[in-house]
Design a protein around this motif. Structure first.
Motif, PDB file in Angstrom:
ATOM      1  N   UNK A 153      52.190  57.529  43.731  1.00 30.47           N
ATOM      2  CA  UNK A 153      51.777  58.700  42.960  1.00 30.47           C
ATOM      3  C   UNK A 153      51.817  58.298  41.493  1.00 30.47           C
ATOM      4  N   UNK A 154      50.682  58.407  40.819  1.00 29.05           N
ATOM      5  CA  UNK A 154      50.602  58.038  39.408  1.00 29.05           C
ATOM      6  C   UNK A 154      50.768  59.309  38.583  1.00 29.05           C
ATOM      7  N   UNK A 155      51.857  59.385  37.837  1.00 22.78           N
ATOM      8  CA  UNK A 155      52.142  60.571  37.043  1.00 22.78           C
ATOM      9  C   UNK A 155      53.438  61.214  37.498  1.00 22.78           C
ATOM     10  N   UNK A 156      54.367  61.370  36.569  1.00 18.60           N
ATOM     11  CA  UNK A 156      55.688  61.920  36.908  1.00 18.60           C
ATOM     12  C   UNK A 156      55.926  63.247  36.224  1.00 18.60           C
ATOM     13  N   UNK A 190      45.749  51.551  35.111  1.00 10.94           N
ATOM     14  CA  UNK A 190      44.349  51.737  34.768  1.00 10.94           C
ATOM     15  C   UNK A 190      43.649  52.313  36.002  1.00 10.94           C
ATOM     16  N   UNK A 191      43.477  53.621  36.021  1.00 13.73           N
ATOM     17  CA  UNK A 191      42.951  54.286  37.210  1.00 13.73           C
ATOM     18  C   UNK A 191      41.504  53.895  37.510  1.00 13.73           C
ATOM     19  N   UNK A 192      40.786  53.385  36.513  1.00  9.93           N
ATOM     20  CA  UNK A 192      39.397  52.986  36.754  1.00  9.93           C
ATOM     21  C   UNK A 192      39.304  51.778  37.683  1.00  9.93           C
ATOM     22  N   UNK A 193      40.420  51.064  37.841  1.00  9.88           N
ATOM     23  CA  UNK A 193      40.423  49.871  38.691  1.00  9.88           C
ATOM     24  C   UNK A 193      41.077  50.131  40.043  1.00  9.88           C
ATOM     25  N   UNK A 194      41.360  51.407  40.336  1.00  7.93           N
ATOM     26  CA  UNK A 194      42.087  51.756  41.557  1.00  7.93           C
ATOM     27  C   UNK A 194      41.252  52.727  42.391  1.00  7.93           C
ATOM     28  N   UNK A 195      41.273  52.543  43.706  1.00 11.91           N
ATOM     29  CA  UNK A 195      40.636  53.493  44.617  1.00 11.91           C
ATOM     30  C   UNK A 195      41.622  54.627  44.874  1.00 11.91           C
ATOM     31  N   UNK A 196      41.226  55.846  44.532  1.00 12.70           N
ATOM     32  CA  UNK A 196      42.112  57.004  44.648  1.00 12.70           C
ATOM     33  C   UNK A 196      41.815  57.827  45.894  1.00 12.70           C
ATOM     34  N   UNK A 197      42.860  58.419  46.445  1.00 13.27           N
ATOM     35  CA  UNK A 197      42.756  59.441  47.490  1.00 13.27           C
ATOM     36  C   UNK A 197      42.091  58.951  48.778  1.00 13.27           C
ATOM     37  N   UNK A 198      42.116  57.657  49.008  1.00 11.94           N
ATOM     38  CA  UNK A 198      41.603  57.082  50.254  1.00 11.94           C
ATOM     39  C   UNK A 198      42.618  56.080  50.784  1.00 11.94           C
ATOM     40  N   UNK A 199      42.777  56.064  52.103  1.00 10.37           N
ATOM     41  CA  UNK A 199      43.692  55.091  52.700  1.00 10.37           C
ATOM     42  C   UNK A 199      43.048  53.713  52.603  1.00 10.37           C
ATOM     43  N   UNK A 200      43.605  52.898  51.747  1.00  3.64           N
ATOM     44  CA  UNK A 200      43.076  51.558  51.501  1.00  3.64           C
ATOM     45  C   UNK A 200      44.195  50.717  50.897  1.00  3.64           C
ATOM     46  N   UNK A 201      44.601  49.675  51.578  1.00  4.34           N
ATOM     47  CA  UNK A 201      45.659  48.827  51.052  1.00  4.34           C
ATOM     48  C   UNK A 201      45.151  48.061  49.831  1.00  4.34           C
ATOM     49  N   UNK A 202      45.853  48.188  48.719  1.00  2.07           N
ATOM     50  CA  UNK A 202      45.425  47.537  47.477  1.00  2.07           C
ATOM     51  C   UNK A 202      46.642  47.210  46.629  1.00  2.07           C
ATOM     52  N   UNK A 203      46.497  46.192  45.824  1.00  3.49           N
ATOM     53  CA  UNK A 203      47.538  45.831  44.876  1.00  3.49           C
ATOM     54  C   UNK A 203      47.248  46.526  43.552  1.00  3.49           C
ATOM     55  N   UNK A 229      48.190  47.031  39.697  1.00  5.17           N
ATOM     56  CA  UNK A 229      48.897  46.368  38.602  1.00  5.17           C
ATOM     57  C   UNK A 229      49.311  47.374  37.554  1.00  5.17           C
ATOM     58  N   UNK A 230      50.575  47.316  37.170  1.00  9.29           N
ATOM     59  CA  UNK A 230      51.091  48.176  36.110  1.00  9.29           C
ATOM     60  C   UNK A 230      50.933  47.490  34.765  1.00  9.29           C
ATOM     61  N   UNK A 231      51.052  48.280  33.705  1.00  9.54           N
ATOM     62  CA  UNK A 231      50.945  47.735  32.350  1.00  9.54           C
ATOM     63  C   UNK A 231      52.038  46.706  32.071  1.00  9.54           C
ATOM     64  N   UNK A 232      53.129  46.777  32.811  1.00 12.03           N
ATOM     65  CA  UNK A 232      54.221  45.819  32.650  1.00 12.03           C
ATOM     66  C   UNK A 232      53.891  44.471  33.258  1.00 12.03           C
ATOM     67  N   UNK A 233      52.805  44.432  34.040  1.00 11.29           N
ATOM     68  CA  UNK A 233      52.445  43.211  34.737  1.00 11.29           C
ATOM     69  C   UNK A 233      52.878  43.210  36.189  1.00 11.29           C
ATOM     70  N   UNK A 234      53.745  44.142  36.557  1.00 11.14           N
ATOM     71  CA  UNK A 234      54.215  44.240  37.939  1.00 11.14           C
ATOM     72  C   UNK A 234      53.081  44.673  38.858  1.00 11.14           C
ATOM     73  N   UNK A 235      53.013  44.105  40.045  1.00 12.78           N
ATOM     74  CA  UNK A 235      52.038  44.491  41.050  1.00 12.78           C
ATOM     75  C   UNK A 235      52.748  45.189  42.200  1.00 12.78           C
ATOM     76  N   UNK A 236      52.186  46.311  42.642  1.00 14.78           N
ATOM     77  CA  UNK A 236      52.761  47.072  43.748  1.00 14.78           C
ATOM     78  C   UNK A 236      51.682  47.299  44.795  1.00 14.78           C
ATOM     79  N   UNK A 237      51.998  46.990  46.039  1.00 13.28           N
ATOM     80  CA  UNK A 237      51.061  47.219  47.130  1.00 13.28           C
ATOM     81  C   UNK A 237      51.154  48.674  47.583  1.00 13.28           C
ATOM     82  N   UNK A 238      50.010  49.314  47.721  1.00 14.91           N
ATOM     83  CA  UNK A 238      49.989  50.719  48.133  1.00 14.91           C
ATOM     84  C   UNK A 238      48.863  50.949  49.129  1.00 14.91           C
ATOM     85  N   UNK A 239      49.136  51.779  50.128  1.00 17.60           N
ATOM     86  CA  UNK A 239      48.115  52.148  51.115  1.00 17.60           C
ATOM     87  C   UNK A 239      47.321  53.379  50.682  1.00 17.60           C
TER      88      UNK A 239
END
Length: 226
Positions: free
Chosen positions: A2-5, A63-76, A78-88
């Protein structure tokens, strides 16, 4: 992920956790402060509940423009810190910017716009237009943009239209409330109300059980579905 706290992101995480007890949930927050900067105790209460529910919070931007939103799709992701998180599944809860183009069509000049919101005076009249009022998210009043404020502003605007038509003194907009209730699932949550921190069971009784839906169905004058 979830992007946004803000309140929406935290509430979304709580709803998902309640339905899916084993799902890994990560909230990406742009800052250390979650939801709102009321008090250190408010922050401690939120983070404690999220930790108890095994909901991870990481600080960074996406950067939400580089992310597929609201669809089940495994993707890495990347956060601004450089950390990568895998999400379905990635859900954006960062909110929407003001519709500046719409505002520019409604008000006569850029002088009536303040930080992409319509300038209003103490009576909620559009600056320079005594026969036009603005309320809710579109106006530049200082309180947080929430439904509770919009509803009270609507009452103020109605009263001021009636008063102006009758040649009487209008009412200055004010509302002695500072706070928020944030359910995290249907059984608990956190809150802050004018210096008071309600406990989880109080948030449950006040909001978590129906998220005020019964109230708003009633405000619209219709029967809430069973």
């Amino acid at each position: 992920m979830i992007v946004g706290a803000g309140a929406v992101g935290v509430e979304m995480a709580g709803e998902i956790r309640e339905k899916y007890s084993e799902t890994k949930i990560t909230i990406v927050s742009s800052q250390e402060t979650l939801v709102a900067d009321f008090t250190p105790k408010f922050q401690k209460n939120i983070k404690s509940i999220l930790e108890d529910q095994n909901i991870q919070v990481v600080v960074g931007r996406v950067d939400l423009s580089s992310v597929v939103l609201n669809k089940v799709k495994t993707q890495n992701v990347q956060l601004s810190s450089g950390e990568n998180i895998s999400a379905d599944l990635v859900i954006s809860c960062i909110g929407l910017p003001s519709n500046v183009d719409s505002i520019k069509m409604l008000v006569p000049s850029a002088d009536n716009i303040d930080n992409n919101r319509i300038k209003v005076n103490q009576y909620l009249q559009v600056d320079g237009l005594t026969n036009v009022f603005a309320l809710g998210d579109c106006c530049n009043t200082v309180e947080r943009k929430m439904a509770v404020y919009a509803g009270k502003q609507a009452e103020c605007v109605v009263a001021n239209i009636v008063a102006e038509a009758a040649g009487k003194q209008m009412t200055v907009w004010s509302f002695g409330f500072n706070g928020m209730l944030v359910p995290i699932g249907s059984k608990t949550g956190v809150g802050y109300i004018n210096g008071f921190h309600p406990l989880g069971f109080m948030v449950r009784q006040l909001k978590s059980e129906d998220l005020f839906t019964k109230r708003y169905w009633g405000d619209l004058g219709v029967k809430m579905p069973a």
